[in-house]
Design a protein around this motif. Structure first.
Motif, PDB file in Angstrom:
ATOM      1  N   LEU A  70     -47.460 -16.352 -50.349  1.00 23.87           N
ATOM      2  CA  LEU A  70     -46.842 -17.428 -51.111  1.00 23.87           C
ATOM      3  C   LEU A  70     -47.537 -18.749 -50.766  1.00 23.87           C
ATOM      4  O   LEU A  70     -47.624 -19.124 -49.593  1.00 23.87           O
ATOM      5  N   ALA A  71     -48.033 -19.448 -51.778  1.00 24.31           N
ATOM      6  CA  ALA A  71     -48.677 -20.744 -51.591  1.00 24.31           C
ATOM      7  C   ALA A  71     -47.771 -21.837 -52.151  1.00 24.31           C
ATOM      8  O   ALA A  71     -47.268 -21.716 -53.269  1.00 24.31           O
ATOM      9  N   LEU A  72     -47.578 -22.877 -51.358  1.00 23.85           N
ATOM     10  CA  LEU A  72     -46.765 -24.027 -51.760  1.00 23.85           C
ATOM     11  C   LEU A  72     -47.677 -25.235 -51.889  1.00 23.85           C
ATOM     12  O   LEU A  72     -48.343 -25.616 -50.913  1.00 23.85           O
ATOM     13  N   GLY A  73     -47.730 -25.839 -53.075  1.00 22.50           N
ATOM     14  CA  GLY A  73     -48.610 -26.996 -53.193  1.00 22.50           C
ATOM     15  C   GLY A  73     -48.914 -27.395 -54.616  1.00 22.50           C
ATOM     16  O   GLY A  73     -48.172 -27.088 -55.551  1.00 22.50           O
ATOM     17  N   GLU A  74     -50.063 -28.036 -54.774  1.00 26.77           N
ATOM     18  CA  GLU A  74     -50.370 -28.715 -56.017  1.00 26.77           C
ATOM     19  C   GLU A  74     -51.126 -27.845 -57.014  1.00 26.77           C
ATOM     20  O   GLU A  74     -51.954 -27.026 -56.649  1.00 26.77           O
ATOM     21  N   VAL A  75     -50.791 -28.056 -58.289  1.00 27.13           N
ATOM     22  CA  VAL A  75     -51.615 -27.631 -59.416  1.00 27.13           C
ATOM     23  C   VAL A  75     -52.121 -28.911 -60.062  1.00 27.13           C
ATOM     24  O   VAL A  75     -51.337 -29.795 -60.416  1.00 27.13           O
ATOM     25  N   LEU A  76     -53.432 -29.024 -60.203  1.00 22.52           N
ATOM     26  CA  LEU A  76     -53.996 -30.224 -60.837  1.00 22.52           C
ATOM     27  C   LEU A  76     -55.329 -29.880 -61.493  1.00 22.52           C
ATOM     28  O   LEU A  76     -55.911 -28.822 -61.251  1.00 22.52           O
ATOM     29  N   TRP A  77     -55.771 -30.785 -62.325  1.00 20.16           N
ATOM     30  CA  TRP A  77     -57.076 -30.636 -62.963  1.00 20.16           C
ATOM     31  C   TRP A  77     -58.088 -31.507 -62.225  1.00 20.16           C
ATOM     32  O   TRP A  77     -57.861 -32.705 -62.046  1.00 20.16           O
ATOM     33  N   ASP A  78     -59.182 -30.889 -61.780  1.00 21.90           N
ATOM     34  CA  ASP A  78     -60.292 -31.630 -61.198  1.00 21.90           C
ATOM     35  C   ASP A  78     -61.142 -32.176 -62.345  1.00 21.90           C
ATOM     36  O   ASP A  78     -61.673 -31.413 -63.163  1.00 21.90           O
ATOM     37  N   VAL A  79     -61.241 -33.491 -62.413  1.00 23.34           N
ATOM     38  CA  VAL A  79     -61.950 -34.142 -63.510  1.00 23.34           C
ATOM     39  C   VAL A  79     -63.312 -34.627 -63.015  1.00 23.34           C
ATOM     40  O   VAL A  79     -63.390 -35.530 -62.167  1.00 23.34           O
ATOM     41  N   THR A  81     -53.818 -34.661 -61.923  1.00 23.22           N
ATOM     42  CA  THR A  81     -55.268 -34.737 -62.087  1.00 23.22           C
ATOM     43  C   THR A  81     -55.883 -35.367 -60.849  1.00 23.22           C
ATOM     44  O   THR A  81     -55.223 -36.097 -60.108  1.00 23.22           O
ATOM     45  N   ALA A  82     -57.159 -35.069 -60.626  1.00 22.28           N
ATOM     46  CA  ALA A  82     -57.918 -35.678 -59.533  1.00 22.28           C
ATOM     47  C   ALA A  82     -59.327 -35.952 -60.030  1.00 22.28           C
ATOM     48  O   ALA A  82     -60.015 -35.035 -60.503  1.00 22.28           O
ATOM     49  N   SER A  83     -59.753 -37.208 -59.952  1.00 18.92           N
ATOM     50  CA  SER A  83     -61.130 -37.547 -60.286  1.00 18.92           C
ATOM     51  C   SER A  83     -62.028 -37.122 -59.129  1.00 18.92           C
ATOM     52  O   SER A  83     -61.758 -37.462 -57.971  1.00 18.92           O
ATOM     53  N   VAL A  84     -63.073 -36.361 -59.431  1.00 14.51           N
ATOM     54  CA  VAL A  84     -63.949 -35.786 -58.407  1.00 14.51           C
ATOM     55  C   VAL A  84     -65.305 -36.466 -58.452  1.00 14.51           C
ATOM     56  O   VAL A  84     -65.942 -36.561 -59.509  1.00 14.51           O
ATOM     57  N   GLN A  85     -65.756 -36.931 -57.303  1.00 11.77           N
ATOM     58  CA  GLN A  85     -67.074 -37.540 -57.175  1.00 11.77           C
ATOM     59  C   GLN A  85     -67.907 -36.713 -56.205  1.00 11.77           C
ATOM     60  O   GLN A  85     -67.541 -36.545 -55.040  1.00 11.77           O
ATOM     61  N   LEU A  86     -69.019 -36.159 -56.698  1.00 10.91           N
ATOM     62  CA  LEU A  86     -69.937 -35.386 -55.864  1.00 10.91           C
ATOM     63  C   LEU A  86     -70.995 -36.347 -55.335  1.00 10.91           C
ATOM     64  O   LEU A  86     -71.830 -36.843 -56.091  1.00 10.91           O
ATOM     65  N   CYS A  87     -70.971 -36.618 -54.046  1.00 14.70           N
ATOM     66  CA  CYS A  87     -71.790 -37.671 -53.452  1.00 14.70           C
ATOM     67  C   CYS A  87     -73.126 -37.130 -52.942  1.00 14.70           C
ATOM     68  O   CYS A  87     -73.269 -35.937 -52.667  1.00 14.70           O
ATOM     69  N   ASP A 138     -74.431 -37.506 -50.102  1.00 17.90           N
ATOM     70  CA  ASP A 138     -74.381 -37.029 -48.715  1.00 17.90           C
ATOM     71  C   ASP A 138     -73.793 -35.628 -48.603  1.00 17.90           C
ATOM     72  O   ASP A 138     -73.583 -35.119 -47.507  1.00 17.90           O
ATOM     73  N   GLY A 139     -73.521 -34.993 -49.762  1.00 16.74           N
ATOM     74  CA  GLY A 139     -72.981 -33.639 -49.764  1.00 16.74           C
ATOM     75  C   GLY A 139     -71.470 -33.573 -49.712  1.00 16.74           C
ATOM     76  O   GLY A 139     -70.896 -32.490 -49.840  1.00 16.74           O
ATOM     77  N   GLN A 140     -70.827 -34.709 -49.534  1.00 17.70           N
ATOM     78  CA  GLN A 140     -69.373 -34.748 -49.472  1.00 17.70           C
ATOM     79  C   GLN A 140     -68.784 -34.840 -50.881  1.00 17.70           C
ATOM     80  O   GLN A 140     -69.425 -35.301 -51.825  1.00 17.70           O
ATOM     81  N   THR A 141     -67.558 -34.364 -51.003  1.00 15.09           N
ATOM     82  CA  THR A 141     -66.824 -34.454 -52.260  1.00 15.09           C
ATOM     83  C   THR A 141     -65.658 -35.404 -52.060  1.00 15.09           C
ATOM     84  O   THR A 141     -64.883 -35.249 -51.117  1.00 15.09           O
ATOM     85  N   ARG A 142     -65.531 -36.381 -52.940  1.00 13.54           N
ATOM     86  CA  ARG A 142     -64.454 -37.356 -52.819  1.00 13.54           C
ATOM     87  C   ARG A 142     -63.531 -37.260 -54.022  1.00 13.54           C
ATOM     88  O   ARG A 142     -63.991 -37.060 -55.150  1.00 13.54           O
ATOM     89  N   PHE A 143     -62.230 -37.409 -53.761  1.00 10.02           N
ATOM     90  CA  PHE A 143     -61.213 -37.248 -54.785  1.00 10.02           C
ATOM     91  C   PHE A 143     -60.393 -38.537 -54.931  1.00 10.02           C
ATOM     92  O   PHE A 143     -60.081 -39.196 -53.938  1.00 10.02           O
ATOM     93  N   ARG A 144     -60.038 -38.875 -56.152  1.00  9.40           N
ATOM     94  CA  ARG A 144     -59.041 -39.910 -56.414  1.00  9.40           C
ATOM     95  C   ARG A 144     -57.882 -39.237 -57.138  1.00  9.40           C
ATOM     96  O   ARG A 144     -58.025 -38.808 -58.279  1.00  9.40           O
ATOM     97  N   ILE A 145     -56.759 -39.132 -56.467  1.00 10.90           N
ATOM     98  CA  ILE A 145     -55.661 -38.281 -56.920  1.00 10.90           C
ATOM     99  C   ILE A 145     -54.568 -39.100 -57.574  1.00 10.90           C
ATOM    100  O   ILE A 145     -54.099 -40.099 -57.021  1.00 10.90           O
ATOM    101  N   GLN A 146     -54.144 -38.670 -58.757  1.00  7.36           N
ATOM    102  CA  GLN A 146     -53.068 -39.323 -59.494  1.00  7.36           C
ATOM    103  C   GLN A 146     -51.711 -38.950 -58.886  1.00  7.36           C
ATOM    104  O   GLN A 146     -51.388 -37.775 -58.735  1.00  7.36           O
ATOM    105  N   ARG A 147     -50.944 -39.949 -58.523  1.00  7.95           N
ATOM    106  CA  ARG A 147     -49.576 -39.755 -58.033  1.00  7.95           C
ATOM    107  C   ARG A 147     -48.671 -40.821 -58.633  1.00  7.95           C
ATOM    108  O   ARG A 147     -49.119 -41.962 -58.825  1.00  7.95           O
ATOM    109  N   PRO A 148     -47.399 -40.515 -58.951  1.00  9.05           N
ATOM    110  CA  PRO A 148     -46.816 -39.182 -58.828  1.00  9.05           C
ATOM    111  C   PRO A 148     -47.347 -38.237 -59.902  1.00  9.05           C
ATOM    112  O   PRO A 148     -47.829 -38.671 -60.945  1.00  9.05           O
ATOM    113  N   ALA A 149     -47.248 -36.962 -59.604  1.00 14.21           N
ATOM    114  CA  ALA A 149     -47.697 -35.930 -60.521  1.00 14.21           C
ATOM    115  C   ALA A 149     -46.603 -34.877 -60.649  1.00 14.21           C
ATOM    116  O   ALA A 149     -45.622 -34.872 -59.894  1.00 14.21           O
ATOM    117  N   ALA A 150     -46.778 -33.968 -61.581  1.00 19.52           N
ATOM    118  CA  ALA A 150     -45.738 -32.976 -61.853  1.00 19.52           C
ATOM    119  C   ALA A 150     -45.347 -32.188 -60.612  1.00 19.52           C
ATOM    120  O   ALA A 150     -44.161 -31.892 -60.395  1.00 19.52           O
TER     121      ALA A 150
END
Length: 318
Positions: free
Chosen positions: A28-37, A101-107, A109-121
């Motif tokens: 059982l997983a408890l957590g978020e469903v979102l779209w990576d944009v 939703t989460a805006s995804v930035q592929l940097c 330096d190999g890191q992935t950065r997210f900007r997450i919309q809150r509140p969300a469903a």
């Protein structure tokens, strides 16, 4: 020692044996469903959803507690979730908030950065007493959670009630720390509820600082287990591999070279491999090698939960 003490130790031994070698089962997983944009695309994701999809491909039956909005993104998410083979009976639809939703930035330096919309469903999840009873009747062997969902009072209450309702489920905490989406008190509290924990290297350093633990990987795992009661811990180092600690046994494995499409979901896939290995009773070295291959396989394909098969893993990096 009195009889009650012996009974407690016997129960601990039973739980530990079940934790180590129960084989595939319900998760059982408890957590978020979102779209990576991304700049040019949008893909269904969220750490909990990605984890559930990946562990399902390892032969476990995975269900997800979350929520989507009463909107087009929510309807599309439910359709895709069914295609991923995830049990959606505990996913709610709400009109209170839009699908996450989460805006995804592929940097560079190999890191992935997210900007997450809150509140969300997913912040609107509310389980009734009959729904908690249905979860308990489903009787999962594992209960997975992360940090993002727990940043609301309601999220933390839901986790506490699930832990109480599922005494036979082994808890696994995958930190997935996002900037401005956690507090020291929250992380410390969540660490204390876990039997198995997965960190990235940067998350390990954050926790070492917050909890005054040593920064060497093996020493960190041992000290953390003494303080928080973990029975297993894993630390990932991206392209440089990982380390796994189980009840005092420690092993590390080097990275698997692949052509990376994006790293979104690779850590979630590793966590699924970690839980799978624990369920199968594998030693740390075997879990580390398997986790590296699954993580690399997912990183070689775009999206957080791309299609893959277990028989593909041995060929990765080979």
């Amino acid at each position: 020692m009195n009889n009650a003490g012996r009974s407690d130790l016997t129960e601990q031994a039973v739980q530990r044996a079940r934790f180590k070698a129960a084989g595939p089962g319900r998760v059982l997983a408890l957590g978020e469903v979102l779209w990576d944009v991304f700049d040019q695309s949008r893909r269904l994701g969220g750490a909990a959803l990605n984890f559930a999809a990946h562990i399902g491909r390892m032969g476990h039956e995975a269900a997800l507690i979350s929520a989507v909005g009463d909107d087009q993104l929510g309807a599309s998410a439910l359709t895709e979730i069914q295609g991923l083979g995830i049990n959606a009976r505990f996913i709610q639809t709400t009109g209170r908030h839009a699908t996450g939703t989460a805006s995804v930035q592929l940097c560079q330096d190999g890191q992935t950065r997210f900007r997450i919309q809150r509140p969300a469903a997913y912040d609107a999840v509310r389980l009734s007493d009959p729904q908690f009873a249905a979860v308990a009747q489903w009787a999962p062997r594992w209960l997975y959670y992360g940090t993002l969902f727990m940043t609301t009072d309601q999220g933390r209450r839901t986790l506490r009630r699930l832990v109480a309702a599922l005494p036979g489920a082994a808890t696994v905490y995958d930190l997935n720390l996002r900037p401005e989406c956690y507090s020291p008190e929250l992380v410390i509290g969540l660490l204390g509820q876990a039997r198995a924990v997965k960190f990235s290297e940067s998350e390990m350093k954050v926790v070492a600082r917050l909890a005054d633990l040593p920064v060497g990987v093996e020493a960190f795992c041992r000290a953390g287990a003494l303080r928080f009661g973990w029975e297993a811990a894993a630390v990932t180092f991206g392209q440089h591999g990982c380390a796994v600690w189980i009840d005092g046994d420690f092993s590390s494995a080097g990275g698997i070279p692949v052509e990376v499409a994006d790293t979104v979901g690779a850590g979630d896939a590793f966590t699924a491999a970690f839980v799978h290995g624990l369920s199968m009773g594998w030693p740390p070295g075997e879990i580390a090698a398997f986790g590296n291959r699954i993580g690399a396989l997912v990183a070689s394909r775009p999206g957080g939960a791309p299609e893959w098969r277990m028989d593909e893993a041995p060929s990765i990096g080979g």
